[in-house]
Design an enzyme around this catalytic site. Sequence first.
Site, PDB file in Angstrom:
ATOM      1  N   MET A  30      -7.590   3.524   2.695  1.00  0.00           N
ATOM      2  CA  MET A  30      -8.186   3.356   4.024  1.00  0.00           C
ATOM      3  C   MET A  30      -7.104   2.921   5.022  1.00  0.00           C
ATOM      4  O   MET A  30      -7.414   2.409   6.101  1.00  0.00           O
ATOM      5  CB  MET A  30      -9.326   2.336   3.975  1.00  0.00           C
ATOM      6  N   LEU A  33      -1.503  -0.039   5.180  1.00  0.00           N
ATOM      7  CA  LEU A  33      -0.882  -0.044   3.862  1.00  0.00           C
ATOM      8  C   LEU A  33       0.001  -1.263   3.632  1.00  0.00           C
ATOM      9  O   LEU A  33       0.607  -1.792   4.561  1.00  0.00           O
ATOM     10  CB  LEU A  33      -0.048   1.234   3.691  1.00  0.00           C
ATOM     11  N   HIS A  37      -0.339  -0.484  -2.045  1.00  0.00           N
ATOM     12  CA  HIS A  37      -0.543   0.962  -1.874  1.00  0.00           C
ATOM     13  C   HIS A  37       0.731   1.732  -2.214  1.00  0.00           C
ATOM     14  O   HIS A  37       0.683   2.800  -2.827  1.00  0.00           O
ATOM     15  CB  HIS A  37      -0.911   1.282  -0.420  1.00  0.00           C
ATOM     16  N   GLY A 149      -5.855   1.229  -7.753  1.00  0.00           N
ATOM     17  CA  GLY A 149      -5.342  -0.088  -8.123  1.00  0.00           C
ATOM     18  C   GLY A 149      -6.358  -0.873  -8.954  1.00  0.00           C
ATOM     19  O   GLY A 149      -7.570  -0.764  -8.749  1.00  0.00           O
ATOM     20  N   GLN A 155     -14.303  -0.862  -8.845  1.00  0.00           N
ATOM     21  CA  GLN A 155     -14.197   0.466  -8.233  1.00  0.00           C
ATOM     22  C   GLN A 155     -13.561   1.461  -9.214  1.00  0.00           C
ATOM     23  O   GLN A 155     -14.016   2.603  -9.347  1.00  0.00           O
ATOM     24  CB  GLN A 155     -13.342   0.354  -6.961  1.00  0.00           C
ATOM     25  N   ARG A 189      -7.060  -7.139   3.653  1.00  0.00           N
ATOM     26  CA  ARG A 189      -7.868  -8.213   4.250  1.00  0.00           C
ATOM     27  C   ARG A 189      -7.129  -9.555   4.248  1.00  0.00           C
ATOM     28  O   ARG A 189      -7.600 -10.507   4.874  1.00  0.00           O
ATOM     29  CB  ARG A 189      -9.224  -8.314   3.553  1.00  0.00           C
TER      30      ARG A 189
HETATM   31  O1  PAF Z   1      -9.940   1.348  -2.303  1.00  0.00           O
HETATM   32  C1  PAF Z   1     -10.061   1.847  -1.147  1.00  0.00           C
HETATM   33  O2  PAF Z   1      -9.203   1.708  -0.274  1.00  0.00           O
HETATM   34  C2  PAF Z   1     -11.317   2.634  -0.824  1.00  0.00           C
HETATM   35  O3  PAF Z   1     -12.444   2.083  -1.432  1.00  0.00           O
HETATM   36  C3  PAF Z   1     -11.191   4.125  -1.143  1.00  0.00           C
HETATM   37  C4  PAF Z   1     -11.025   4.362  -2.637  1.00  0.00           C
HETATM   38  C5  PAF Z   1     -10.005   4.724  -0.408  1.00  0.00           C
HETATM   39  C6  PAF Z   1     -12.458   4.863  -0.714  1.00  0.00           C
HETATM   40  O4  PAF Z   1     -12.655   4.764   0.665  1.00  0.00           O
END
Ligand code: PAF
Length: 287
Positions: A30, A33, A37, A149, A155, A189
């Site tokens: 998103m 970075l 990332h 990650g 997730q 964040r």
């Molecule tokens: O982990 C993230 O940044 C988000 O949840 C993702 C996987 C890019 C989906 O929007």
Amino acid sequence: MQTIHTLAELRAQAAAWRRAGERAAFVPTMGNLHQGHLCLVKRARELAPRTIASIFVNPLQFGPNEDYTGYPRTLDEDRRQLQAAGLDLLFAPDLDDVYPRPLEEMTQVTVPGLTAVLCGASRPAHFLGVTTVVAKLFNMVQPDIAVFGEKDWQQLVVIRRMTADLNIPIEIIGTPTVREADGLAMSSRNGYLSTEQRAVAPTLHATLQTMAARWRHGEQNYPALEKEAKAQLTAVGFQPDYFEIRHAETLLRPRPEDTAADLRIFAAAWLGRARLIDNLAIAPLTS
Ligand code: PAF
């Protein structure tokens, strides 16, 4: 590095790589970075000759009172970092290209069970938004491999389950959490923290480490450890959301006889306006 905004251009480039027999590894993000990332991009480069990242702030994964509008959008700086990291292609679609119709009318992808606990319990529509956008991005990019990650462990297991259940031919790779020198897991964040809160924030990881060590040393009354951890976090200024020991893959609660299983501790806690999450393996110790 190319930056592409439309699906047609993305498809043309991906098809050319496929014709040349070059596999592609994909890192969805998103934006805003950080080093975490960039480690995903580094891993992607080790795994495939072509690398693609996306930047898309996905409204569907934010709750009504969450930080979608204020989420930091830093495309120029992100592009600079991705270029320096050796990425081949950045896909940065517009909102209308991903969701051409009102969000509530779009097809959605749900993974039941795994999404009902931990972050899914306190952010009810969050994972529906994540799985829907990741399924769409997978179909748009059509990579061979996708890299996520382990900081967002839930997730990662949700996406693995979705990919298996929908027979999506993409290999999902998890990479260890990248931390600041004081242990704080890197996160976009973290930028919401004041100087004072930033000084307190590493306590989340320290508490996970302490509780994991105590578990390994035989204190396996997990409700007692969890209660104590929450009290310790509250005492230094956090508002804990959860601190829970669970099975790493199924996210189920351990039974008393599961002490040698692949368990992890998961934590989420508010510090000011930042909701921090982190997790740690209990056994075997991996990150
Ligand atoms: O982990 C993230 O940044 C988000 O949840 C993702 C996987 C890019 C989906 O929007």
